[in-house]
Write an enzyme that holds these catalytic residues in place. Structure first.
Site, PDB file in Angstrom:
ATOM      1  N   ASP A   1       0.862  -1.176   0.000  1.00 42.66           N
ATOM      2  CA  ASP A   1       0.000   0.000   0.000  1.00 42.66           C
ATOM      3  C   ASP A   1       0.901   1.230   0.000  1.00 42.66           C
ATOM      4  O   ASP A   1       1.499   1.567   1.021  1.00 42.66           O
ATOM      5  CB  ASP A   1      -0.906  -0.010   1.245  1.00 42.66           C
ATOM      6  CG  ASP A   1      -1.785   1.235   1.330  1.00 42.66           C
ATOM      7  OD1 ASP A   1      -1.590   2.175   0.526  1.00 42.66           O
ATOM      8  OD2 ASP A   1      -2.652   1.270   2.219  1.00 42.66           O
TER       9      ASP A   1
ATOM     10  N   HIS B 151      -4.844  11.950  14.105  1.00 46.46           N
ATOM     11  CA  HIS B 151      -5.962  11.825  13.144  1.00 46.46           C
ATOM     12  C   HIS B 151      -7.084  10.934  13.679  1.00 46.46           C
ATOM     13  O   HIS B 151      -8.175  10.885  13.113  1.00 46.46           O
ATOM     14  CB  HIS B 151      -5.470  11.243  11.814  1.00 46.46           C
ATOM     15  CG  HIS B 151      -4.466  12.106  11.124  1.00 46.46           C
ATOM     16  ND1 HIS B 151      -4.728  13.414  10.786  1.00 46.46           N
ATOM     17  CD2 HIS B 151      -3.193  11.856  10.711  1.00 46.46           C
ATOM     18  CE1 HIS B 151      -3.651  13.935  10.195  1.00 46.46           C
ATOM     19  NE2 HIS B 151      -2.710  13.011  10.138  1.00 46.46           N
TER      20      HIS B 151
ATOM     21  N   ASP C 218       2.845  18.875  13.580  1.00 48.07           N
ATOM     22  CA  ASP C 218       2.843  17.902  12.479  1.00 48.07           C
ATOM     23  C   ASP C 218       2.329  18.617  11.213  1.00 48.07           C
ATOM     24  O   ASP C 218       1.575  19.581  11.313  1.00 48.07           O
ATOM     25  CB  ASP C 218       1.908  16.749  12.846  1.00 48.07           C
ATOM     26  CG  ASP C 218       1.927  15.609  11.843  1.00 48.07           C
ATOM     27  OD1 ASP C 218       2.585  14.591  12.126  1.00 48.07           O
ATOM     28  OD2 ASP C 218       1.270  15.728  10.782  1.00 48.07           O
TER      29      ASP C 218
ATOM     30  N   HIS D  17       0.275  17.559   8.990  1.00 49.53           N
ATOM     31  CA  HIS D  17      -1.124  17.264   8.672  1.00 49.53           C
ATOM     32  C   HIS D  17      -2.036  17.854   9.730  1.00 49.53           C
ATOM     33  O   HIS D  17      -1.637  17.986  10.890  1.00 49.53           O
ATOM     34  CB  HIS D  17      -1.350  15.749   8.606  1.00 49.53           C
ATOM     35  CG  HIS D  17      -0.497  15.048   7.589  1.00 49.53           C
ATOM     36  ND1 HIS D  17       0.702  14.457   7.922  1.00 49.53           N
ATOM     37  CD2 HIS D  17      -0.670  14.871   6.256  1.00 49.53           C
ATOM     38  CE1 HIS D  17       1.228  13.917   6.831  1.00 49.53           C
ATOM     39  NE2 HIS D  17       0.426  14.155   5.796  1.00 49.53           N
TER      40      HIS D  17
ATOM     41  N   ASP E 163       7.046  15.585  10.048  1.00 52.63           N
ATOM     42  CA  ASP E 163       6.833  15.636   8.604  1.00 52.63           C
ATOM     43  C   ASP E 163       6.737  17.098   8.147  1.00 52.63           C
ATOM     44  O   ASP E 163       6.662  17.390   6.958  1.00 52.63           O
ATOM     45  CB  ASP E 163       5.585  14.836   8.189  1.00 52.63           C
ATOM     46  CG  ASP E 163       4.430  14.977   9.156  1.00 52.63           C
ATOM     47  OD1 ASP E 163       4.459  15.900   9.983  1.00 52.63           O
ATOM     48  OD2 ASP E 163       3.483  14.161   9.083  1.00 52.63           O
TER      49      ASP E 163
ATOM     50  N   TYR F  80       8.623  11.214   8.220  1.00 53.50           N
ATOM     51  CA  TYR F  80       8.831  10.044   7.364  1.00 53.50           C
ATOM     52  C   TYR F  80      10.148  10.042   6.625  1.00 53.50           C
ATOM     53  O   TYR F  80      10.449   9.111   5.901  1.00 53.50           O
ATOM     54  CB  TYR F  80       7.635   9.902   6.408  1.00 53.50           C
ATOM     55  CG  TYR F  80       6.345   9.901   7.199  1.00 53.50           C
ATOM     56  CD1 TYR F  80       5.972   8.781   7.942  1.00 53.50           C
ATOM     57  CD2 TYR F  80       5.555  11.046   7.302  1.00 53.50           C
ATOM     58  CE1 TYR F  80       4.843   8.789   8.742  1.00 53.50           C
ATOM     59  CE2 TYR F  80       4.412  11.062   8.086  1.00 53.50           C
ATOM     60  CZ  TYR F  80       4.058   9.929   8.811  1.00 53.50           C
ATOM     61  OH  TYR F  80       2.952   9.951   9.606  1.00 53.50           O
TER      62      TYR F  80
HETATM   63  N1  Q9C Z   1      -0.435  11.883  -0.536  1.00 55.97           N
HETATM   64  C1  Q9C Z   1       0.558  11.320  10.170  1.00 55.97           C
HETATM   65  O1  Q9C Z   1       1.480  12.022   9.794  1.00 55.97           O
HETATM   66  N2  Q9C Z   1      -1.670  10.009   3.425  1.00 55.97           N
HETATM   67  N3  Q9C Z   1      -0.325  10.802   9.337  1.00 55.97           N
HETATM   68  C2  Q9C Z   1      -1.897  11.203   2.735  1.00 55.97           C
HETATM   69  C3  Q9C Z   1      -1.239  12.232   0.591  1.00 55.97           C
HETATM   70  C4  Q9C Z   1      -2.026   9.974   4.808  1.00 55.97           C
HETATM   71  C5  Q9C Z   1      -0.239  11.080   7.947  1.00 55.97           C
HETATM   72  C6  Q9C Z   1      -1.733  11.000   1.261  1.00 55.97           C
HETATM   73  C7  Q9C Z   1      -1.014  10.633   5.682  1.00 55.97           C
HETATM   74  C8  Q9C Z   1      -1.260  10.373   7.147  1.00 55.97           C
HETATM   75  C9  Q9C Z   1       0.435  11.002  11.632  1.00 55.97           C
HETATM   76 ZN    ZN Z   2       1.620  14.082   9.735  1.00 56.39          ZN
END
Ligand code: Q9C
Ligand code: ZN
Length: 709
Positions: free
Chosen positions: A52, A167, A204, A206, A297, A337
């Protein structure tokens, strides 16, 4: 939000609070000093079992490589190691429904196919037979950290956990998150420790929509998040992530969203948002605990964030939060990441929690247009809710820019091309020269009567070294205040201390003088002269001190030749009125040092100019009749340790000797010993004076900007 708009009340209270503050400084017990670190390799067991591309970046190595780097830097050894534990189901249900907890619990015995099918019910999530125990441990580790900080066992700390949490929602896993670690910890702090005000800072990249939803109607939790948004085109693509989502019902004003509408945001953008949005609100809120949803990130090199903030930026973000809540800060890992960038950013966050001086912030200190639009918008959205923003006159941006966020030379089309290479080589460069910070080392040039103070260890006390008449003539220009022998001795000590700071033998110091105006002139002349011959021990070549920031509080005479000198930036708060020039900035009148006016000046003028100037040394001078509260002086000291890598000289009038103890601890990296207390807003007149001055100066000092006009 709290406190009033009554300037009269502020004025009446000021002098009594100031005295009480100074008396308190004499008998304070030392604050808990330790920094907790929680990590358990059991949290590396969860991993993606199928293919994935979306979830493939959330790997166990995020923890192992980060921990390895912390250990290699000697940081693990300096922390108080606390065991993690698995949270109870009752604790999980502080935020999550029993039905959802049962669903996650059921994953322990599922086949790979069943796990995959369940994961498809959620957005960007995977499950593993170890998900339930790991996610419970991520919550438990966070609770262990919060308990240790709230019981005073440690001063602050960090938990390295997987899976992340912000999230995750009451009934749903989302974005790699299973249980909402930080939200559960905030509920726990409220229910089990009786806290009434908790600040969650979600740095973060996001939007922590899970955390936002848990607390959107709750005025006891102030939730701040910045996030890559790109006008709602970036995941999770929610309308509720924009700046105008401010909370619901009684929680209105307690949700603060800063959308990043462009990628490529840099250190100056991040620091600007902290100074102009988060800090004013957080100071007004006066939290009892700060929880950081510490995702990295948002750091350079991260494939999700695509931002450009360097690792040391996180040291500065941490430093800016530490004066809140008496330093009770718990950082809990979320995303991040790019393994190297993540590890480096965590190191700098933890070092700052440990009290190490922060490295200088690199890069052009100019926020980009898109960041300014976001700052303007979020401030406009919160004007109705916060007294600290009430003087704001600008509304939201009507026509958003179409330019990209990064003000660098490359064009929109060229951006994706080569970005990875450029970031890669920048990172390589950063990582190939490991940061070696000097061990914190503080010096004092104070009268012998200070010997009875409770002072931090690793402190150097200058002995009497009387200044010759010739030296006095050179440095003090035979100021009449310096005819007494004792005064010569004090000056001798000051110069000995200053020389050690300028030659890099010690990082910071405090000097006390019977005449600070004269001592200031001595220090500035000496700084300029010695600076010119300074030999930098780090790079082994001659380098020159070319930027000296002097923040002078109260009425001080600065000789004409030292004003507008080009190498000195003078910021005088509460002194005589003089026409401002870019390097001689005055916020005149003693009203400027009243608590409300001073806090406004600190976040909107002093810190932005200081960060913009990128000084090599900060000189803080408290003049005669400086009526700042002891707490405000400590706050100023702690926060001004950012712009010049902790290199600072504090110069006090001898009547302020009782402040030395608290300030020595502040220089040594200790948290503020008391809460910020009731909030006072600046009077409309003072607010106008500050705003007007910032407007006049923002062409020369772009970090002052809070709008795009
Ligand atoms: N290309 C955290 O950093 N994917 N979660 C997004 C965009 C989900 C991130 C796709 C990213 C979740 C904790
Ligand atoms: Zn994040």
């Amino acid at each position: 939000m709290r406190g009033g708009w009554e300037a009269g009340r502020t004025r009446r209270l000021r002098s009594s609070t100031a005295r009480a503050g100074i008396r308190m400084a004499e008998n304070r017990p030392p604050r808990p000093q330790g920094t907790a670190l929680i990590y358990d390799k059991d949290m590396t067991r969860v991993r993606l079992l199928w293919d994935d591309p979306e979830c493939g970046i959330e790997v166990p190595e995020r923890l192992t490589s980060t921990y390895a780097r912390l250990s290699h830097r000697g940081l693990v050894q300096r922390c108080v190691r606390l065991p993690a534990r698995e949270a109870t189901e009752e604790e999980l249900e502080l935020v999550h429904s029993p039905e959802y907890v049962a669903v996650v619990k059921g994953t322990q015995t599922m086949s790979k196919e069943e796990l995959q099918t369940l994961a498809q019910q959620y957005d960007a999530v995977y499950f593993h037979p170890s998900t339930f125990p790991c996610a419970r441990m991520a919550v438990g580790a966070t609770l262990q950290l919060v308990d240790a900080v709230l019981t005073g066992a440690v001063g602050n700390g960090m938990a390295l956990v997987r899976p992340p949490g912000h999230h995750s929602q009451r009934d749903a896993a989302n974005g790699f998150c299973v249980f909402n670690n930080v939200a559960i910890a905030a509920e726990h702090a409220k229910r089990r420790h009786g806290l009434q005000r908790i600040l969650i800072v979600d740095w973060d990249i996001h939007h922590g929509q899970g955390t936002q939803r848990v607390f959107e109607s709750d005025p006891s939790v102030l939730y701040f998040s910045w996030h890559r948004y790109e006008h709602q085109s970036f995941w999770p693509r929610l309308r509720e992530s924009d700046y105008d989502a401010v909370g619901q019902g009684p929680g209105r004003g307690f949700t603060v969203n800063v959308p990043w509408n462009k990628v490529g945001m840099r250190n100056a953008d991040y620091v600007s948002v902290f100074l102009h949005v988060l800090l004013p609100l957080a100071i007004e809120f006066d939290p009892e605990l700060v929880l950081v949803s510490a995702g990295f990130d948002s750091g350079i090199g991260d494939p999700e964030g695509q931002m450009k903030a360097t690792p040391e930026c996180f040291a500065h973000l941490t430093l800016l939060l530490l004066p809140l809540a008496r330093g009770r800060l718990c950082a809990v890992l979320e995303g991040g990441y790019h393994l190297q960038s993540l590890a480096e950013c965590v190191c700098l966050t933890l070092q700052t929690l440990l009290g190490d001086p922060v490295p200088p912030l690199s890069g052009d200190p100019t926020p980009c247009l898109s960041a300014l639009e976001s700052i303007q918008n979020v401030r406009a959205a919160h004007v109705p809710h916060w007294a600290s923003l009430r003087h704001e006159e600008t509304g939201p941006v009507l026509t958003p820019s179409t330019q990209r966020g990064d003000t660098g030379a490359s064009l929109l089309g060229a951006q994706s091309l080569g970005t990875t290479d450029r970031v890669g080589s920048l990172l390589d460069k950063l990582l190939s020269c490991p940061i070696s910070l000097p061990y914190p080392d503080i010096g004092l040039a104070v009268p012998d009567s200070a010997a009875s103070f409770n002072l931090p260890p690793a402190l150097l006390q200058e002995k009497d070294v009387a200044l010759s008449k010739e030296e006095a003539a050179t440095w003090a220009r035979l100021d009449s205040a310096f005819t007494e022998d004792q005064a010569f001795a004090d000056l001798g000590k000051l110069l000995a201390l200053l020389d050690k700071i300028l030659t890099g033998q010690i990082r910071a110091g405090i000097a006390v003088s019977p005449s600070v105006s004269a001592a200031l002139a001595v220090a500035l002349r000496r700084g300029l002269s010695l600076g010119a011959q300074r030999c930098d021990p780090d790079i082994g070549i001659r380098s020159v001190f070319s930027r000296l920031l002097c923040v002078a509080i109260g009425d001080l005479d600065v000789p004409e030749d030292l004003r507008d000198n080009g190498q000195i930036l003078l910021l005088n708060i509460g002194g005589k009125e003089t026409a401002p020039t870019p390097t001689c900035i005055c916020l005149a009148g003693h009203e400027a040092t009243e608590p409300g006016a001073f806090l406004l000046a600190l976040t909107s003028l002093i810190l932005p100019v200081a960060y913009n100037f990128q000084p090599e040394l900060v000189l803080v001078v408290l003049g005669p009749g400086c009526s700042l509260r002891s707490l405000d002086v400590e706050l100023l000291t702690r926060l001004l340790q950012g712009p010049a890598a902790g290199r600072m000289l504090l110069l006090l009038q001898n009547s302020e000797l009782p402040l030395v103890e608290a300030l020595a601890w502040a220089l040594a990296g200790r948290a503020l010993p008391s809460a910020l207390g009731p909030f006072f807003s600046a009077s409309p007149k003072q607010a106008l004076a500050v705003t007007h001055l910032c407007r006049q100066l923002q062409l020369d000092w772009p970090m002052l900007q809070v709008s795009v006009t």
